[in-house]
Motif scaffolding. Structure first.
Motif, PDB file in Angstrom:
ATOM      1  N   LEU A 101       0.891  -1.183  -0.019  1.00 26.85           N
ATOM      2  CA  LEU A 101       0.196   0.054  -0.014  1.00 26.85           C
ATOM      3  C   LEU A 101       0.856   1.177  -0.020  1.00 26.85           C
ATOM      4  N   GLU A 102       0.481   2.213  -0.823  1.00 21.13           N
ATOM      5  CA  GLU A 102       1.270   3.437  -0.835  1.00 21.13           C
ATOM      6  C   GLU A 102       0.199   4.600  -0.458  1.00 21.13           C
ATOM      7  N   ILE A 103       0.296   5.413   0.025  1.00 15.32           N
ATOM      8  CA  ILE A 103      -0.439   6.614   0.124  1.00 15.32           C
ATOM      9  C   ILE A 103       0.072   7.832  -0.684  1.00 15.32           C
ATOM     10  N   LEU A 104      -0.774   8.128  -1.664  1.00 10.51           N
ATOM     11  CA  LEU A 104      -0.256   9.177  -2.620  1.00 10.51           C
ATOM     12  C   LEU A 104      -0.545  10.577  -1.998  1.00 10.51           C
ATOM     13  N   ASP A 105      -1.356  10.800  -1.322  1.00  6.32           N
ATOM     14  CA  ASP A 105      -1.636  12.051  -0.859  1.00  6.32           C
ATOM     15  C   ASP A 105      -2.602  12.080   0.474  1.00  6.32           C
ATOM     16  N   TYR A 106      -2.445  12.877   1.315  1.00  6.57           N
ATOM     17  CA  TYR A 106      -2.940  12.791   2.630  1.00  6.57           C
ATOM     18  C   TYR A 106      -3.388  14.266   2.879  1.00  6.57           C
ATOM     19  N   LEU A 107      -4.577  14.601   3.482  1.00  7.80           N
ATOM     20  CA  LEU A 107      -5.012  15.866   3.576  1.00  7.80           C
ATOM     21  C   LEU A 107      -5.809  15.684   4.892  1.00  7.80           C
ATOM     22  N   VAL A 108      -5.699  16.905   5.718  1.00 10.15           N
ATOM     23  CA  VAL A 108      -6.504  17.227   6.738  1.00 10.15           C
ATOM     24  C   VAL A 108      -7.000  18.498   7.104  1.00 10.15           C
ATOM     25  N   VAL A 109      -8.309  18.710   6.934  1.00  8.20           N
ATOM     26  CA  VAL A 109      -8.884  19.917   7.312  1.00  8.20           C
ATOM     27  C   VAL A 109      -9.562  19.923   8.558  1.00  8.20           C
ATOM     28  N   GLU A 110      -9.129  20.973   9.569  1.00  8.67           N
ATOM     29  CA  GLU A 110      -9.083  20.755  10.811  1.00  8.67           C
ATOM     30  C   GLU A 110      -9.623  22.033  11.637  1.00  8.67           C
ATOM     31  N   ASN A 111     -10.857  21.913  12.354  1.00  9.89           N
ATOM     32  CA  ASN A 111     -11.339  22.658  13.202  1.00  9.89           C
ATOM     33  C   ASN A 111     -10.956  22.520  14.771  1.00  9.89           C
ATOM     34  N   CYS A 112      -9.982  22.936  15.256  1.00  8.21           N
ATOM     35  CA  CYS A 112      -9.416  22.627  16.747  1.00  8.21           C
ATOM     36  C   CYS A 112      -9.687  23.870  17.606  1.00  8.21           C
ATOM     37  N   GLY A 113     -10.591  24.869  17.193  1.00  8.98           N
ATOM     38  CA  GLY A 113     -10.944  25.858  18.025  1.00  8.98           C
ATOM     39  C   GLY A 113      -9.878  27.037  18.101  1.00  8.98           C
ATOM     40  N   THR A 114      -9.592  27.729  19.035  1.00  8.95           N
ATOM     41  CA  THR A 114      -8.545  28.729  19.119  1.00  8.95           C
ATOM     42  C   THR A 114      -7.375  28.223  19.132  1.00  8.95           C
ATOM     43  N   VAL A 115      -6.462  28.486  18.121  1.00  9.02           N
ATOM     44  CA  VAL A 115      -4.930  27.958  18.303  1.00  9.02           C
ATOM     45  C   VAL A 115      -3.894  28.707  19.042  1.00  9.02           C
ATOM     46  N   ILE A 116      -3.401  28.329  20.158  1.00  9.49           N
ATOM     47  CA  ILE A 116      -2.316  28.937  20.914  1.00  9.49           C
ATOM     48  C   ILE A 116      -1.118  29.229  20.325  1.00  9.49           C
ATOM     49  N   ASN A 117      -0.524  28.024  19.681  1.00  9.66           N
ATOM     50  CA  ASN A 117       0.723  28.267  18.974  1.00  9.66           C
ATOM     51  C   ASN A 117       0.673  27.345  17.539  1.00  9.66           C
ATOM     52  N   PRO A 118       0.322  27.885  16.358  1.00  2.00           N
ATOM     53  CA  PRO A 118       0.646  27.089  15.293  1.00  2.00           C
ATOM     54  C   PRO A 118       1.515  26.111  15.259  1.00  2.00           C
ATOM     55  N   LEU A 119       2.458  26.357  15.713  1.00  2.00           N
ATOM     56  CA  LEU A 119       3.731  25.326  15.223  1.00  2.00           C
ATOM     57  C   LEU A 119       3.614  24.145  16.194  1.00  2.00           C
ATOM     58  N   VAL A 120       3.396  24.218  17.359  1.00  2.00           N
ATOM     59  CA  VAL A 120       2.724  23.160  18.442  1.00  2.00           C
ATOM     60  C   VAL A 120       1.620  22.373  17.753  1.00  2.00           C
ATOM     61  N   VAL A 121       0.765  23.199  17.351  1.00  2.00           N
ATOM     62  CA  VAL A 121      -0.672  22.593  16.938  1.00  2.00           C
ATOM     63  C   VAL A 121      -0.258  21.800  15.628  1.00  2.00           C
ATOM     64  N   HIS A 122       0.469  22.164  14.832  1.00  2.00           N
ATOM     65  CA  HIS A 122       0.949  21.491  13.538  1.00  2.00           C
ATOM     66  C   HIS A 122       1.679  20.070  13.927  1.00  2.00           C
ATOM     67  N   GLY A 123       2.332  20.184  14.851  1.00  2.00           N
ATOM     68  CA  GLY A 123       3.149  19.200  15.311  1.00  2.00           C
ATOM     69  C   GLY A 123       2.285  18.039  16.108  1.00  2.00           C
ATOM     70  N   GLN A 124       1.203  18.766  16.860  1.00  2.00           N
ATOM     71  CA  GLN A 124       0.347  17.588  17.363  1.00  2.00           C
ATOM     72  C   GLN A 124      -0.708  17.047  16.313  1.00  2.00           C
ATOM     73  N   GLN A 125      -0.734  17.839  15.327  1.00  2.00           N
ATOM     74  CA  GLN A 125      -1.582  17.153  14.501  1.00  2.00           C
ATOM     75  C   GLN A 125      -1.225  16.163  13.618  1.00  2.00           C
ATOM     76  N   ALA A 126       0.001  16.470  13.037  1.00  2.00           N
ATOM     77  CA  ALA A 126       1.025  15.740  12.180  1.00  2.00           C
ATOM     78  C   ALA A 126       1.569  14.338  13.023  1.00  2.00           C
ATOM     79  N   GLY A 127       1.836  14.638  14.050  1.00  6.28           N
ATOM     80  CA  GLY A 127       2.225  13.371  15.052  1.00  6.28           C
ATOM     81  C   GLY A 127       1.046  12.315  15.314  1.00  6.28           C
TER      82      GLY A 127
END
Length: 788
Positions: free
Chosen positions: A648-674
């Motif tokens: 199996l190969e994943i060719l494209d992966y997309l997330v559209v996220e509503n997580c409320g107020t974002v305190i720190n975009p860098l931290v949030v992105h890391g949590q989402q990707a992780g």
């Protein structure tokens, strides 16, 4: 110029990363304690056996061995763990610190050696002679629920440790009268957390003060202390729990495990520090497992794909022991399953079985299966009726004007934008042009998964679920005499970036710079009592408590500033980056005062304070958040599967996220990707495997495979935030939804691809072997049909 900088929302680098990346962090193993003894545990090689005898003579003769203890020895010092909340359908269970007469799984505790160093302890452990009478084992949850099954816990008289039934409306009547009833099955495999840092602890007993200090990587220092106090018969004031840097947890470091409690009891008994560290095999074999669940849905639908009624049947394998109420994990799945879909007639039946396997606990997104089950059911409906999967979702999705909406599971859904995230994802992934197809070498598919992620978990949720304690958090903020701000909360960090994000929240609340805020976490003596880090509640519960406390600090400082300036009220005054300013139309002007000036007055010149104002600047605030808040997202991915190998190969992966107020975009992105990466790893690779005798066949990383960077695709993340209307700053949480979405999106994409050959998979993980078999079974069935 505004009164205050808005530090919440800024992508500030994580302040903790310097020490973590430069090798300056302090994990449990980095902490040196003079004269500490080392412990090692002898574990059962059998899945189920009676302990006939234990001979420790040879072990005690080894130079450097201080003591060897068994379950009988420790029973004098430690009370059993009883899990018996008054929840209908939940059977009470009891567990000693170490088994006395019977081991229930491979890796169960038999004896503990304490010696001068780890090497001596390990060698002595090998000299212990144990006579076992092996017993039949049950390692299959369905077999465990049969009337003639071997009993895992004879005191219960059954392996059915929990049965929970819920009904909203009349789903059975809907099923009986429906034009169509469509069934779907889903089986999620057993997994484990596999943190980089395995479990370990150091216990020190001070006989003079009669005080125990436990150093341990934990998500929940205060609840851990409470459990130790109860089990050892101590007072809260006699125990301190300190959690230093933690090398990953994912839910594994919430419970007080038997090994850790035994170390505490031994330190008290011996009057010397005792430390313990498990190796990787112990961690994979005996720390904590998760996720093994089977679900079947039955949907009453009309010809347009509209769901008229829905039932869920769920069975969960809880292993040999209950560290948590057995209904806890699976019931969240039942509660939130319907998510953003308007299904009034809904019911679930959950059965939880004991088996001769390692015990189960929460793992990042314990409700992870919910989105796959709901979204997978919608895909099955679409395929059976020949409809477009996205259109079936639209027909069942709640309209924005229907919110707030009391879900049939009982919780209130609001502040979500499910249609917006789905439509954005469909556009971005190119859904309109997609068709599952076969080019002769590969099968191509596209999968969608809409996620409603439950977060926060206030006191009412824990009360209803039978979890001890509450859901509140507490914050303490001290403005030091030099004007710096010290903030603490009852959370413990395990990689979430709390030191950075909490500093941003406090900075905004008080009106100072984040660099002037010191955040201390993880110590029961210095942080206020809170329920700790779990369930995506860090931002909402911890950040919410800190922000409310910070607002009180700011108001107090402005009152003091007004007095210093000869004013009767604070009107027109503000705090900006630690300076008191006049707030004017179009900007602000300096008053000449700053927080350091006010702190000196508060601490060193109390006679200059306003009448009735106390000296010093110390503040405390508690906050009990809503039972649940909800983030939502849509995951979409494209895959291809090699016909000849099942790769199996994943060719494209997309997330559209509503997580409320974002305190720190860098931290949030890391949590989402992780979270997505963890979900992909579990979906594609990870699998704890037992044989019929209860032997774990996957207790090394050669057998328990985890995704590497080569297995994880680039993850595109698009923000579509809607703040919460019920929490300070509009905070929600988002640390677990990525796991939920990854499972559903990939599994649905795979089944979309397999539909070309008339095949479907219902069991995880999606290994090449499983996919290869599905492809060729489908091709074979098609060939047989043509021949017929």
């Amino acid at each position: 110029m505004s009164e205050r900088e808005a530090y919440v929302g800024q992508p500030r680098p994580r302040r903790e990363d310097h020490r973590l990346l430069a090798g300056l962090a302090r994990y449990v193993d980095d902490i040196k304690v003079a004269g500490a003894l080392h412990a090692a545990f002898l574990r059962s090689p059998h899945g189920h056996a009676r302990i006939v005898s234990i001979d420790v003579t040879a072990a005690l003769e080894l130079l450097g061995v201080v003591t060897v203890v068994t379950g009988e020895d420790l029973a004098e010092d430690v009370t059993d763990l009883t899990v018996a909340p008054p929840i209908e359908g939940l059977r009470p269970t009891s567990m000693p610190v170490m088994p006395v007469d019977r081991v229930r799984f491979q890796g169960d505790l038999v004896a503990c050696v304490v010696a001068a160093d780890r090497y001596v302890a390990e060698e002595a452990m090998e000299r212990i002679v144990v006579e076992y009478a092996e017993l039949p084992a049950v390692s299959d949850m369905f077999a465990a629920l049969r009337d003639d099954s071997v009993l895992v816990d004879e005191a219960l008289g059954t392996n059915l440790v929990a049965r929970r039934v819920h009904r909203a409306g009349d789903p059975e009547a809907r099923l009986a009268a429906a034009p169509r009833v469509i069934e779907a099955e889903f089986h999620q495999q057993r997994q484990t957390h596999a943190p980089i840092e395995t479990r370990g602890c150091i216990a020190q007993w001070d006989p003079g003060r009669e005080h125990l200090t436990l150093v341990i990587g934990s998500q929940v220092p205060h609840p851990l202390r409470t459990q130790i106090v109860r089990r050892l018969g101590l007072r809260d004031s006699q125990v301190s729990v300190s959690s230093p840097d933690v090398g990953g947890s994912f839910g594994q470091k919430i419970a007080l495990y038997r090994e850790e409690l035994a170390i505490c009891a031994l330190a008290r008994r011996l009057g010397r520090p005792v430390r313990w560290k498990e190796d990787r095999m112990e961690n994979l074999l005996a720390a904590c497992h998760a996720r093994e669940q089977w679900c079947r849905t039955r949907a009453a639908v009309d010809d347009t794909g509209r769901i008229l009624g829905l039932t869920l049947e769920m069975v969960e394998d809880f292993g040999a022991y209950c560290f948590y109420p057995a209904n806890y994990i699976s019931e969240v799945v039942g509660i939130i399953l319907t998510g953003q879909y308007g299904i009034a007639d809904y019911g679930y039946e959950i059965r939880v079985a004991l088996t001769n396997k390692c015990g189960v606990g929460p793992m990042r997104a314990p409700m992870a299966m919910a989105s796959w089950v709901m979204e997978g059911t919608l895909d099955v409906i679409a395929r059976r009726l020949g409809l477009d999967p996205a259109e079936v979702r639209r027909r069942n999705m709640l309209a924005d004007q229907a919110l707030p909406y009391v879900m049939p599971g009982g919780e209130t859904l609001l502040d979500v934008n499910c249609a917006e995230t789905m439509e954005t994802a469909l556009d971005e992934i190119g859904y309109a042009a997609h068709r599952p197809h076969d080019d002769g070498r590969y099968l191509y598919g596209l999968g969608l998964c809409n996620v409603v992620e439950s977060t926060t978990y206030g006191s009412r949720f824990y009360k209803n679920s039978g979890i001890g304690g509450s859901g509140h958090e507490a914050a303490r903020i001290i403005v030091e005499p030099d004007g710096t701000v010290s903030a603490s909360v009852g959370m413990a960090a395990a990689g979430q970036g709390y030191e950075t994000t909490f500093a941003q929240v406090v900075a905004d609340g008080v009106g100072v710079r984040p660099d002037d805020v010191a955040v201390t976490l993880g110590h029961s003596d210095t942080s206020p009592y809170g329920m700790g880090s779990r369930g995506g509640r860090g931002a909402t519960a911890g950040g919410g408590a800190l922000y409310l406390c910070a607002a009180e600090v700011r108001a107090h400082l402005l009152r003091l500033a007004a007095h210093r300036l000869g004013l009767n009220a604070t009107d027109g005054l503000g705090l900006r980056d630690g300076r008191i300013v006049w707030v004017r139309a179009g900007g602000s002007e300096e008053t000449g005062l700053d927080v350091a000036d006010l702190a000196r007055t508060a601490y060193f010149d109390p006679l200059a304070l306003p009448e009735g104002m106390r000296p010093g600047l110390e503040f405390y605030r508690t906050y009990d958040p809503p039972p649940m808040t909800f983030s939502n997202s849509t995951h979409a991915c494209r895959v291809r599967i090699a016909r000849e190998t099942g790769r199996l190969e994943i060719l494209d992966y997309l997330v559209v996220e509503n997580c409320g107020t974002v305190i720190n975009p860098l931290v949030v992105h890391g949590q989402q990707a992780g979270a997505v990466a963890m979900g992909l790893s579990g979906t594609l690779l990870e699998n704890v495997v037992y044989d019929q005798a209860g032997r774990n066949l996957s207790a090394t990383f050669a057998d328990y495979t985890i995704a590497t960077v080569a297995d994880i695709p680039a993850i595109r993340i698009i923000a579509r935030a809607t703040p919460s209307s019920r929490t300070p700053l509009g905070l929600k949480g988002m640390a677990e939804g990525g796991v939920m979405g990854a499972i559903g999106a990939v599994a649905n994409a795979v089944n979309d691809a397999l539909s070309v050959v008339g095949a479907q998979v219902t069991c995880l993980p999606l290994t090449p072997m499983r996919l290869h078999a599905a492809i060729h079974d489908g091709i074979g069935r098609a060939a047989q049909g043509q021949e017929g």
